[in-house]
Design a protein around this motif. Structure first.
Motif, PDB file in Angstrom:
ATOM      1  N   PRO A   7      -3.275  11.092  10.867  1.00  0.00           N
ATOM      2  CA  PRO A   7      -2.094  11.233   9.764  1.00  0.00           C
ATOM      3  C   PRO A   7      -0.898  11.088  10.594  1.00  0.00           C
ATOM      4  N   LEU A   8       0.159  10.623   9.692  1.00  0.00           N
ATOM      5  CA  LEU A   8       1.486  10.456  10.351  1.00  0.00           C
ATOM      6  C   LEU A   8       2.211  11.555   9.780  1.00  0.00           C
ATOM      7  N   PRO A   9       3.453  12.137  10.603  1.00  0.00           N
ATOM      8  CA  PRO A   9       4.295  13.321  10.275  1.00  0.00           C
ATOM      9  C   PRO A   9       4.962  12.613   9.025  1.00  0.00           C
ATOM     10  N   GLY A  10       4.970  13.499   7.824  1.00  0.00           N
ATOM     11  CA  GLY A  10       5.551  12.986   6.745  1.00  0.00           C
ATOM     12  C   GLY A  10       4.642  12.146   5.527  1.00  0.00           C
ATOM     13  N   GLY A  11       3.605  12.040   5.868  1.00  0.00           N
ATOM     14  CA  GLY A  11       2.485  11.111   5.097  1.00  0.00           C
ATOM     15  C   GLY A  11       2.288   9.707   5.767  1.00  0.00           C
ATOM     16  N   GLY A  12       1.337   9.036   5.381  1.00  0.00           N
ATOM     17  CA  GLY A  12       0.982   7.997   5.672  1.00  0.00           C
ATOM     18  C   GLY A  12      -0.362   8.161   7.066  1.00  0.00           C
ATOM     19  N   ALA A  13      -0.753   7.076   7.446  1.00  0.00           N
ATOM     20  CA  ALA A  13      -1.492   6.915   8.502  1.00  0.00           C
ATOM     21  C   ALA A  13      -1.291   5.820   9.639  1.00  0.00           C
ATOM     22  N   ALA A  14      -1.886   6.088  10.662  1.00  0.00           N
ATOM     23  CA  ALA A  14      -1.599   5.057  11.872  1.00  0.00           C
ATOM     24  C   ALA A  14      -2.883   4.788  12.526  1.00  0.00           C
ATOM     25  N   VAL A  15      -3.288   3.615  12.923  1.00  0.00           N
ATOM     26  CA  VAL A  15      -4.444   3.249  13.659  1.00  0.00           C
ATOM     27  C   VAL A  15      -4.238   2.131  14.702  1.00  0.00           C
ATOM     28  N   ALA A  16      -4.623   2.372  15.815  1.00  0.00           N
ATOM     29  CA  ALA A  16      -4.491   1.251  16.861  1.00  0.00           C
ATOM     30  C   ALA A  16      -5.717   0.147  16.727  1.00  0.00           C
ATOM     31  N   LEU A  17      -5.203  -1.215  16.665  1.00  0.00           N
ATOM     32  CA  LEU A  17      -6.204  -2.205  16.309  1.00  0.00           C
ATOM     33  C   LEU A  17      -5.875  -3.167  17.564  1.00  0.00           C
ATOM     34  N   ARG A 109      -6.961  -7.824  -5.800  1.00  0.00           N
ATOM     35  CA  ARG A 109      -6.321  -8.860  -4.929  1.00  0.00           C
ATOM     36  C   ARG A 109      -5.128  -8.199  -4.507  1.00  0.00           C
ATOM     37  N   ASP A 110      -4.359  -7.361  -5.014  1.00  0.00           N
ATOM     38  CA  ASP A 110      -3.247  -6.862  -4.372  1.00  0.00           C
ATOM     39  C   ASP A 110      -3.351  -5.955  -3.407  1.00  0.00           C
ATOM     40  N   ASN A 111      -4.610  -5.149  -3.154  1.00  0.00           N
ATOM     41  CA  ASN A 111      -5.037  -4.460  -2.197  1.00  0.00           C
ATOM     42  C   ASN A 111      -5.330  -5.142  -0.941  1.00  0.00           C
ATOM     43  N   ALA A 112      -6.051  -6.185  -1.298  1.00  0.00           N
ATOM     44  CA  ALA A 112      -6.392  -7.272  -0.232  1.00  0.00           C
ATOM     45  C   ALA A 112      -5.124  -7.913   0.601  1.00  0.00           C
ATOM     46  N   LEU A 113      -4.417  -8.429  -0.239  1.00  0.00           N
ATOM     47  CA  LEU A 113      -3.011  -8.867   0.182  1.00  0.00           C
ATOM     48  C   LEU A 113      -2.268  -8.087   0.860  1.00  0.00           C
ATOM     49  N   ALA A 114      -2.163  -6.696   0.428  1.00  0.00           N
ATOM     50  CA  ALA A 114      -1.350  -5.714   1.129  1.00  0.00           C
ATOM     51  C   ALA A 114      -1.768  -5.685   2.483  1.00  0.00           C
ATOM     52  N   VAL A 115      -3.267  -5.745   2.590  1.00  0.00           N
ATOM     53  CA  VAL A 115      -3.935  -5.657   4.150  1.00  0.00           C
ATOM     54  C   VAL A 115      -3.609  -6.877   4.813  1.00  0.00           C
ATOM     55  N   ILE A 116      -3.720  -8.045   4.388  1.00  0.00           N
ATOM     56  CA  ILE A 116      -3.407  -9.078   5.116  1.00  0.00           C
ATOM     57  C   ILE A 116      -1.880  -9.303   5.600  1.00  0.00           C
ATOM     58  N   ARG A 117      -0.885  -8.648   4.503  1.00  0.00           N
ATOM     59  CA  ARG A 117       0.496  -8.935   4.967  1.00  0.00           C
ATOM     60  C   ARG A 117       0.508  -7.811   5.950  1.00  0.00           C
ATOM     61  N   SER A 118       0.135  -6.655   5.924  1.00  0.00           N
ATOM     62  CA  SER A 118       0.311  -5.580   7.058  1.00  0.00           C
ATOM     63  C   SER A 118      -0.199  -6.099   8.244  1.00  0.00           C
ATOM     64  N   LEU A 119      -1.366  -6.807   8.520  1.00  0.00           N
ATOM     65  CA  LEU A 119      -1.612  -7.017   9.530  1.00  0.00           C
ATOM     66  C   LEU A 119      -1.006  -8.516  10.214  1.00  0.00           C
ATOM     67  N   ASP A 120      -0.490  -9.096   9.254  1.00  0.00           N
ATOM     68  CA  ASP A 120       0.323 -10.268   9.830  1.00  0.00           C
ATOM     69  C   ASP A 120       1.745  -9.807  10.462  1.00  0.00           C
ATOM     70  N   ALA A 121       2.371  -8.521   9.656  1.00  0.00           N
ATOM     71  CA  ALA A 121       3.498  -8.211  10.386  1.00  0.00           C
ATOM     72  C   ALA A 121       3.016  -7.467  11.784  1.00  0.00           C
ATOM     73  N   LEU A 122       2.148  -7.153  11.831  1.00  0.00           N
ATOM     74  CA  LEU A 122       1.838  -6.262  12.987  1.00  0.00           C
ATOM     75  C   LEU A 122       1.397  -7.267  14.066  1.00  0.00           C
ATOM     76  N   GLN A 137       1.706   4.883   0.190  1.00  0.00           N
ATOM     77  CA  GLN A 137       1.292   4.013  -0.689  1.00  0.00           C
ATOM     78  C   GLN A 137       0.536   2.832  -0.205  1.00  0.00           C
ATOM     79  N   GLU A 138       0.761   2.559   1.134  1.00  0.00           N
ATOM     80  CA  GLU A 138       0.171   1.478   1.852  1.00  0.00           C
ATOM     81  C   GLU A 138      -1.176   1.914   2.296  1.00  0.00           C
ATOM     82  N   SER A 139      -1.388   3.197   2.476  1.00  0.00           N
ATOM     83  CA  SER A 139      -2.769   4.010   2.722  1.00  0.00           C
ATOM     84  C   SER A 139      -3.716   3.841   1.637  1.00  0.00           C
ATOM     85  N   GLN A 140      -3.148   4.007   0.466  1.00  0.00           N
ATOM     86  CA  GLN A 140      -3.796   3.949  -0.823  1.00  0.00           C
ATOM     87  C   GLN A 140      -4.418   2.354  -0.956  1.00  0.00           C
ATOM     88  N   ARG A 141      -3.504   1.474  -0.729  1.00  0.00           N
ATOM     89  CA  ARG A 141      -4.032   0.148  -0.784  1.00  0.00           C
ATOM     90  C   ARG A 141      -4.910  -0.240   0.121  1.00  0.00           C
TER      91      ARG A 141
END
Length: 200
Positions: A7-17, A109-122, A137-141
């Motif tokens: 968990p991240l402070p204030g909500g959300g989540a983080a993972v090392a990849l 489709r939107d959830n899968a696309l959100a994953v792809i976009r966040s990984l591309d940004a990473l 919100q991204e965590s839910q997707r």
């Protein structure tokens, strides 16, 4: 944190990849989008009015992955022995599918696309892997996409219950299903730790 969401402070989540993990998840998400297929907007040439009145399919998909992702809404195993109840369930399921499947497909489709976009940004932010940080919100997707990926892989592996996955865990290394099983188990671990970050 490697391999687990925290968990991240204030909500959300983080993972090392690392780069390999990023590549695997991204590739699976792209394949998932290909399996789900285009939505009414793409099929209607982007006409929003045509999309609004587009009915979804009324029959269950023939692909076992799509059947797992979009199951019949009305299934009563106890009614399967009575033809009149089975037919009634089929009619209700067809009607439900007709009005909901397009929206369900769009959401997946939107959830899968959100994953792809966040990984591309990473990937664009650095080399050698990085820490992915997600808003609530991204965590839910991500959670929806991870669930869909596991359902899809489970369908390909013909996993129907927990006993099946336990047996597959002990496959010999030379079994061609082994990489897919390892991906299934790894995604399950990611999903489980992401769920725990979202719990109050």
């Amino acid at each position: 944190m490697p391999g687990t969401f925290e968990p991240l402070p204030g909500g959300g989540a983080a993972v090392a990849l690392d780069d390999v993990e990023i590549s695997i998840i991204r590739s699976l998400a792209v394949q998932l989008m290909e399996i789900i297929g285009p939505g009414p907007a793409e099929e209607s040439g982007g006409d929003p009015l045509a999309e609004l009145f587009a009915d979804g399919p009324s029959e269950p998909p023939s692909d076992p992955v799509l059947r797992r992702l979009f199951p019949d809404a009305y299934v009563d195993p106890e009614g399967a022995g009575r033809p009149e109840e089975a037919e009634e369930q089929r009619v209700h399921s067809a009607e439900f599918r007709r009005y909901t499947e397009n929206d369900l497909r769009a959401g997946k489709r939107d959830n899968a696309l959100a994953v792809i976009r966040s990984l591309d940004a990473l990937r664009a932010a650095g080399e050698g892997g990085a820490v992915l940080e997600l808003t609530p919100q991204e965590s839910q997707r991500w959670l929806g996409a991870l669930n869909d990926l596991r359902l899809a892989i489970g369908a390909r592996l013909e996993i129907t219950d927990e006993d099946d996955s336990d047996l597959l865990f002990h496959l010999p290394d030379e079994d061609p299903r082994k990489p897919m099983v390892m991906a299934y188990l790894w995604l399950g671990g990611l999903q489980e730790t992401l769920v725990s970050t979202l719990m109050p």
